[in-house]
Motif scaffolding. Structure first.
Motif, PDB file in Angstrom:
ATOM      1  N   ALA A 111      70.701 134.403  -4.007  1.00 58.76           N
ATOM      2  CA  ALA A 111      69.537 134.474  -4.887  1.00 58.76           C
ATOM      3  C   ALA A 111      68.233 134.538  -4.097  1.00 58.76           C
ATOM      4  CB  ALA A 111      69.528 133.269  -5.824  1.00 58.76           C
ATOM      5  N   ASN A 112      68.098 133.715  -3.066  1.00 57.45           N
ATOM      6  CA  ASN A 112      66.870 133.669  -2.272  1.00 57.45           C
ATOM      7  C   ASN A 112      67.234 133.773  -0.789  1.00 57.45           C
ATOM      8  OD1 ASN A 112      64.834 133.016  -4.474  1.00 57.45           O
ATOM      9  ND2 ASN A 112      66.265 131.323  -4.715  1.00 57.45           N
ATOM     10  N   PRO A 113      67.590 134.980  -0.343  1.00 58.10           N
ATOM     11  CA  PRO A 113      68.137 135.102   1.007  1.00 58.10           C
ATOM     12  C   PRO A 113      67.177 134.692   2.118  1.00 58.10           C
ATOM     13  CG  PRO A 113      67.706 137.267   0.059  1.00 58.10           C
ATOM     14  CD  PRO A 113      67.554 136.274  -1.046  1.00 58.10           C
ATOM     15  N   LEU A 114      65.895 135.043   2.003  1.00 63.59           N
ATOM     16  CA  LEU A 114      64.969 134.702   3.084  1.00 63.59           C
ATOM     17  C   LEU A 114      64.769 133.194   3.169  1.00 63.59           C
ATOM     18  CD1 LEU A 114      63.180 135.680   5.346  1.00 63.59           C
ATOM     19  CD2 LEU A 114      61.330 136.000   3.681  1.00 63.59           C
ATOM     20  N   ASP A 115      64.675 132.523   2.029  1.00 65.88           N
ATOM     21  CA  ASP A 115      64.575 131.063   2.042  1.00 65.88           C
ATOM     22  C   ASP A 115      65.834 130.442   2.640  1.00 65.88           C
ATOM     23  OD1 ASP A 115      62.093 131.093   0.935  1.00 65.88           O
ATOM     24  OD2 ASP A 115      62.685 130.383  -1.047  1.00 65.88           O
ATOM     25  N   THR A 116      66.995 130.988   2.281  1.00 65.65           N
ATOM     26  CA  THR A 116      68.253 130.453   2.792  1.00 65.65           C
ATOM     27  C   THR A 116      68.337 130.626   4.304  1.00 65.65           C
ATOM     28  OG1 THR A 116      69.346 130.959   0.701  1.00 65.65           O
ATOM     29  CG2 THR A 116      70.765 130.573   2.594  1.00 65.65           C
ATOM     30  N   TRP A 117      68.001 131.818   4.773  1.00 66.19           N
ATOM     31  CA  TRP A 117      68.010 132.065   6.229  1.00 66.19           C
ATOM     32  C   TRP A 117      67.032 131.143   6.940  1.00 66.19           C
ATOM     33  CZ3 TRP A 117      63.916 133.904   9.287  1.00 66.19           C
ATOM     34  CH2 TRP A 117      64.251 134.235  10.608  1.00 66.19           C
ATOM     35  N   SER A 118      65.828 130.996   6.405  1.00 65.22           N
ATOM     36  CA  SER A 118      64.821 130.136   7.026  1.00 65.22           C
ATOM     37  C   SER A 118      65.321 128.699   7.114  1.00 65.22           C
ATOM     38  CB  SER A 118      63.511 130.186   6.243  1.00 65.22           C
ATOM     39  OG  SER A 118      62.979 131.499   6.213  1.00 65.22           O
ATOM     40  N   ARG A 119      65.937 128.224   6.034  1.00 65.25           N
ATOM     41  CA  ARG A 119      66.463 126.858   6.046  1.00 65.25           C
ATOM     42  C   ARG A 119      67.541 126.690   7.114  1.00 65.25           C
ATOM     43  NH1 ARG A 119      65.705 127.115   0.226  1.00 65.25           N
ATOM     44  NH2 ARG A 119      64.308 125.444  -0.455  1.00 65.25           N
ATOM     45  N   GLU A 120      68.398 127.693   7.243  1.00 62.52           N
ATOM     46  CA  GLU A 120      69.468 127.594   8.236  1.00 62.52           C
ATOM     47  C   GLU A 120      68.903 127.559   9.652  1.00 62.52           C
ATOM     48  OE1 GLU A 120      72.696 130.290   7.979  1.00 62.52           O
ATOM     49  OE2 GLU A 120      73.191 129.789   5.886  1.00 62.52           O
ATOM     50  N   VAL A 121      67.996 128.460   9.949  1.00 67.49           N
ATOM     51  CA  VAL A 121      67.437 128.544  11.303  1.00 67.49           C
ATOM     52  C   VAL A 121      66.636 127.295  11.643  1.00 67.49           C
ATOM     53  CG1 VAL A 121      65.818 129.797  12.775  1.00 67.49           C
ATOM     54  CG2 VAL A 121      67.418 131.065  11.328  1.00 67.49           C
ATOM     55  N   ILE A 122      65.724 126.915  10.749  1.00 66.78           N
ATOM     56  CA  ILE A 122      64.884 125.750  11.016  1.00 66.78           C
ATOM     57  C   ILE A 122      65.713 124.476  10.985  1.00 66.78           C
ATOM     58  CG2 ILE A 122      62.853 124.459  10.231  1.00 66.78           C
ATOM     59  CD1 ILE A 122      61.804 127.133   9.078  1.00 66.78           C
ATOM     60  N   GLY A 123      66.710 124.439  10.096  1.00 68.39           N
ATOM     61  CA  GLY A 123      67.584 123.272  10.030  1.00 68.39           C
ATOM     62  C   GLY A 123      68.363 123.064  11.308  1.00 68.39           C
ATOM     63  N   ALA A 124      68.832 124.154  11.931  1.00 64.38           N
ATOM     64  CA  ALA A 124      69.569 124.042  13.192  1.00 64.38           C
ATOM     65  C   ALA A 124      68.669 123.503  14.294  1.00 64.38           C
ATOM     66  CB  ALA A 124      70.138 125.400  13.582  1.00 64.38           C
ATOM     67  N   VAL A 125      67.429 123.952  14.335  1.00 62.77           N
ATOM     68  CA  VAL A 125      66.482 123.446  15.335  1.00 62.77           C
ATOM     69  C   VAL A 125      66.185 121.973  15.074  1.00 62.77           C
ATOM     70  CG1 VAL A 125      64.135 123.675  16.245  1.00 62.77           C
ATOM     71  CG2 VAL A 125      65.487 125.721  15.743  1.00 62.77           C
ATOM     72  N   ALA A 126      66.023 121.622  13.814  1.00 61.57           N
ATOM     73  CA  ALA A 126      65.754 120.221  13.477  1.00 61.57           C
ATOM     74  C   ALA A 126      66.896 119.325  13.949  1.00 61.57           C
ATOM     75  CB  ALA A 126      65.572 120.083  11.964  1.00 61.57           C
ATOM     76  N   GLN A 127      68.123 119.762  13.738  1.00 61.20           N
ATOM     77  CA  GLN A 127      69.271 118.960  14.152  1.00 61.20           C
ATOM     78  C   GLN A 127      69.287 118.770  15.664  1.00 61.20           C
ATOM     79  OE1 GLN A 127      73.014 120.551  12.835  1.00 61.20           O
ATOM     80  NE2 GLN A 127      74.131 118.677  13.301  1.00 61.20           N
ATOM     81  N   ASP A 128      68.924 119.794  16.400  1.00 59.89           N
ATOM     82  CA  ASP A 128      68.942 119.717  17.860  1.00 59.89           C
ATOM     83  C   ASP A 128      67.856 118.778  18.405  1.00 59.89           C
ATOM     84  OD1 ASP A 128      71.063 121.444  18.013  1.00 59.89           O
ATOM     85  OD2 ASP A 128      69.844 123.216  18.437  1.00 59.89           O
ATOM     86  N   PHE A 129      66.787 118.589  17.638  1.00 65.69           N
ATOM     87  CA  PHE A 129      65.659 117.820  18.156  1.00 65.69           C
ATOM     88  C   PHE A 129      65.367 116.557  17.351  1.00 65.69           C
ATOM     89  CE2 PHE A 129      65.110 121.992  19.999  1.00 65.69           C
ATOM     90  CZ  PHE A 129      64.679 121.709  21.284  1.00 65.69           C
TER      91      PHE A 129
END
Length: 231
Positions: A72-90
């Protein structure tokens, strides 16, 4: 937790691998009533994540092409995945502008980068003009080493023509605000093709940051998303 100054540089590098950039940040004060961090304790600092121009687009497209079904909201989903992965690492908590209850992303952005809104409501950037966006933020429970932003030159103050208020055929933007229903009806109507395929005429009329202007296919994607979200 993120305390060494070099960690901010490593976060920036991790985001840049997907075309995203750090858009400044600040340490909260007690009067800010900050949101919670990753453990549920109040956050001490925030780093904003966004884009300049359309740099994330090819990264997003490669991800989108690999998805098994319509999103439904692909750009939001992609952004959450990318930023979420960085958040987990830091050791951070990732948040999105579309999360509810809504957080004051625009006020944070103004504070982090010293920007002011354009007549279209989009923050005017001295380099990117209107061709930038905020895709999310990282919340930390320790303070981080960030430089306090000085007020950026507000290009709209010296713009006499205000072409951004003169190009829309239905005058969707005015000093009274954004008439989204008029905009939506026009975009979906018989005469809305220039907007559907090439983006908002008012936004494109702005003379600043044209080197960062989104390509037509990116603008068409955002216009279609706007039409779906408000219909």
């Amino acid at each position: 937790m993120i305390t060494p100054a070099g960690s901010v540089d490593r976060i920036a590098a991790a985001l840049l691998a997907n075309g995203l950039v750090l858009r400044g940040g600040f340490n909260f004060t007690p009067s800010d009533a900050p949101p919670t961090g990753s453990s549920g304790a109040p956050a001490a600092a925030v780093l904003l994540v966004g884009q300049a121009g359309a740099a994330p687009w090819p990264h997003f497209l490669r991800w989108w092409e690999q998805q098994p079904q319509a999103i439904a909201n692909p750009l939001d989903t992609w952004s959450r995945e990318v930023i979420g992965a960085v958040a987990q690492d830091f050791g951070a908590r990732a948040i999105s502008p579309s999360d509810k209850p809504y957080l004051p992303f625009q006020q944070w952005a103004m504070r982090a980068e010293g920007l002011k809104p354009s007549p279209l409501g989009i923050l005017m950037h001295p380099r990117y003009g209107l061709w930038h966006a905020y895709r999310g933020a990282l919340l930390f429970e320790d303070e981080i080493p960030v430089q306090v932003a000085e007020a950026a030159p507000h290009l709209c103050d010296s713009c006499a023509e205000k072409a951004c208020l003169k190009s829309c055929p239905v005058d969707a933007y005015s000093v009274q605000g954004f008439a989204y229903q008029s905009c939506l009806a026009h975009v979906g109507g018989a005469n809305g093709e220039p907007c559907r395929s090439g983006g908002c005429l008012d936004r494109n009329a702005c003379p600043y940051g044209t080197g960062y202007r989104y390509p037509p296919e990116v603008q068409a994607f955002h216009m279609a998303s706007f039409a779906r979200a408000t219909s």
